[in-house]
Design an enzyme around this catalytic site. Structure first.
Site, short mmCIF file in Angstrom:
data_model
loop_
_atom_site.label_atom_id
_atom_site.label_comp_id
_atom_site.label_asym_id
_atom_site.label_seq_id
_atom_site.Cartn_x
_atom_site.Cartn_y
_atom_site.Cartn_z
N ASP A 177 57.20 83.90 131.38
CA ASP A 177 57.27 85.12 132.18
C ASP A 177 56.67 86.29 131.40
OD1 ASP A 177 58.40 86.65 134.50
OD2 ASP A 177 59.56 87.59 132.89
N GLU A 213 52.17 83.57 132.57
CA GLU A 213 51.97 84.64 133.55
C GLU A 213 51.21 85.71 132.78
OE1 GLU A 213 54.58 87.22 136.76
OE2 GLU A 213 55.43 86.90 134.76
#
Length: 521
Positions: A177, A213
């Site tokens: 993330d 990401e």
């Protein structure tokens, strides 16, 4: 974990919303039937979603407290073995498990957040502090304070956590993330940062699947394409242009072509392969597929933030009426558009990622940010699936199986748009509806809404027509040497019935549809 299993039929009540539910034969059989090869779970590290005194629930789990403990609410009787049994069951099913991990910030937030662990132990080591006032934090995450991986002890903590989940929990990989934050040194993104160097040198971690990401919310945080070989990346440019193309926007054809061909302009260097691009239309944050074709405005009122949260740039279309209730004509148009979006994803080169529930046209009732909705907004309501949802599931399965059956989608190298030695065909060519290859003026035509691609891997020839216009179009098939048969693999309109498929003939292509063919010689 919870959203998929909470309302799944034939799951025992005590298993609902837990790892043990994912281990059940019913769920594994369904995922196998669908054709899913890898399951990615939202954060499973302990995050304590229901905290006393908090206005909103931390449903998604992106506020980690412990990087070695599992979220207790996902455990049936507090037993870690529940997770291990789930992973083992998926492996026996021929499927992999990837974890979404949050090492960029923690549950403690900014200077107003609770002191639960890291801040109390050594605030200056675990977090990146504000340069001018160390009472405050540097934050490139939007969640209060960036975790400080520049510190070797913090980096060791992260690496130990990753190895633990590979060696002890047997997972197959990780999705990082806001990965750009993990690569910041002195608050700036560094391609040669300690995190990436350590990750790629680790004997355990370099053997598993790694996904970034590739952005955060700080300055210089958008870093798509900047991660080294061996780390795949979420491709939001694929998501956005595919949405715009099927919405009917002008000036989309050029980038649309680049994205569906594997995004070599982003990833085609530094020894990366075609699988580097994680292609997706929808994800946990943003509209789900059904809502993408049913709502033009976000509806996040349930979050209690006056609908100010969530992305405003959704590139969605409701086909004329806002919301789920609509006429049969509008519903059919939405279904066609959903099929076009899903088909584009499955027929594009790269690694496709599907949001669970999209295959049955699940809805989030217009919410594009249900991070705090531990309820039916976020749960897949299996018993409420309508007939078109079941039809779409069969359609999705067919597309997945089709992709898996075509060797060309197992390629690892990028297209060059050229003929190889002794090959009669280019590996990739683009054709207009007139049967000729694209010219510079065709690419520059701002109003163009259609194109076709001919892909060749040395064995198979695949021809795909993308008609994003609202009109039926006369289409001439391109000249292909020694072509004997044009086999229709896909028709999203379900109305394409030419009398003859031959390059000498002109065919009529329905509006807003995809037609895929396999050419035999």
């Amino acid at each position: 974990t919870k959203g998929f299993t909470k309302l799944f039929p034939k799951v025992k009540d005590e298993d609902r919303g837990k790892f043990s539910a994912l281990s059940t034969k019913e769920i594994r059989t369904y995922l196998k039937w669908l054709g899913v090869t890898t399951i990615e779970l939202l954060p499973v590290h302990a995050f304590f979603g229901h905290q006393k005194g908090r206005e909103r629930t931390n449903y998604w789990g992106y506020e980690t407290l412990s990087y070695f403990a599992l979220e207790n609410s996902y455990l049936k009787n507090g037993e870690t073995d529940d997770f291990k049994r789930m992973v083992k069951a998926f492996h026996e099913n021929g499927q992999e498990v990837i974890l979404d991990v949050v090492y960029n910030h923690t549950i403690e937030g900014n200077h107003l957040g609770p002191t639960l662990c890291y801040r109390g132990i050594d605030n200056e080591s675990y977090y990146t502090l504000n340069k001018t006032n160390k009472r405050f934090y540097f934050d490139s995450t939007g969640c209060g304070a960036s975790f400080n991986l520049q510190n070797p002890n913090v980096l060791t903590l992260v690496m130990d956590s990753l190895r633990y989940f590979v060696q002890e929990m047997h997972v197959d990989g990780f999705r990082f993330d806001l990965a750009a934050t993990l690569c910041r040194e002195k608050t700036e993104f560094k391609y040669d940062c300690a995190f990436l160097k350590t990750l790629k040198q680790d004997d355990v971690l370099r053997q598993v699947k790694l996904i970034a990401e590739p952005w955060d919310v700080g300055n210089g945080g958008y870093q798509i394409g900047a991660f080294p070989p061996g780390i795949a990346e979420w491709n939001d440019r694929f998501r956005d242009v595919v949405r715009r193309f099927w919405r009917g926007d002008d000036r989309q054809v050029g980038e649309f072509a680049s994205r569906i061909a594997g995004s070599s302009d982003i990833f085609g260097y530094n020894n990366k392969n075609l699988w580097s691009s994680i292609n997706f239309i929808t994800a946990h944050d943003g509209f789900c597929l059904r809502d993408l074709v049913s709502f033009e405005e976000k509806h996040n009122e349930a979050n209690g933030e006056n609908n100010q949260d969530g992305n405003n740039d959704n590139w969605s279309s409701n086909a004329g009426v806002e919301g789920l209730i609509a006429s049969k004509t509008i519903k059919n148009k939405r279904l066609r558009r959903a099929k076009n979006l899903f088909s584009t994803l499955m027929l594009s080169f790269g690694t496709p990622m599907i949001l669970s529930g999209d295959e049955v046209l699940n809805t989030q009732f217009g919410s594009n940010n249900p991070y705090a909705q531990d309820n039916v907004i976020s749960y897949i309501a299996w018993d409420a699936i309508e007939s078109e949802g079941y039809e779409f599931a069969r359609f999705a399965r067919t597309l997945i199986k089709l992709r898996q059956s075509l060797p060309i989608y197992k390629m690892t190298h990028f297209f060059k748009g050229q003929k190889s030695d002794k090959s009669p065909y280019k590996d990739l060519a683009w054709f207009t509806e007139k049967g000729g290859e694209f010219t510079a003026s065709d690419w520059q035509d701002m109003s163009r809404k259609m194109l076709s691609m001919l892909a060749y891997d040395g064995a198979d020839l695949i021809y795909i027509i993308y008609n994003g216009s609202a009109k039926k179009t006369a289409w001439k098939l391109p000249p292909v040497k020694k072509a004997k048969n044009w086999e229709i693999l896909l028709d999203t309109s379900k109305t394409f019935k030419p009398e003859k498929l031959d390059e000498s003939e002109e065919i009529s292509v329905p509006a807003e549809c995809i037609i895929a063919m396999k050419i035999t010689r």
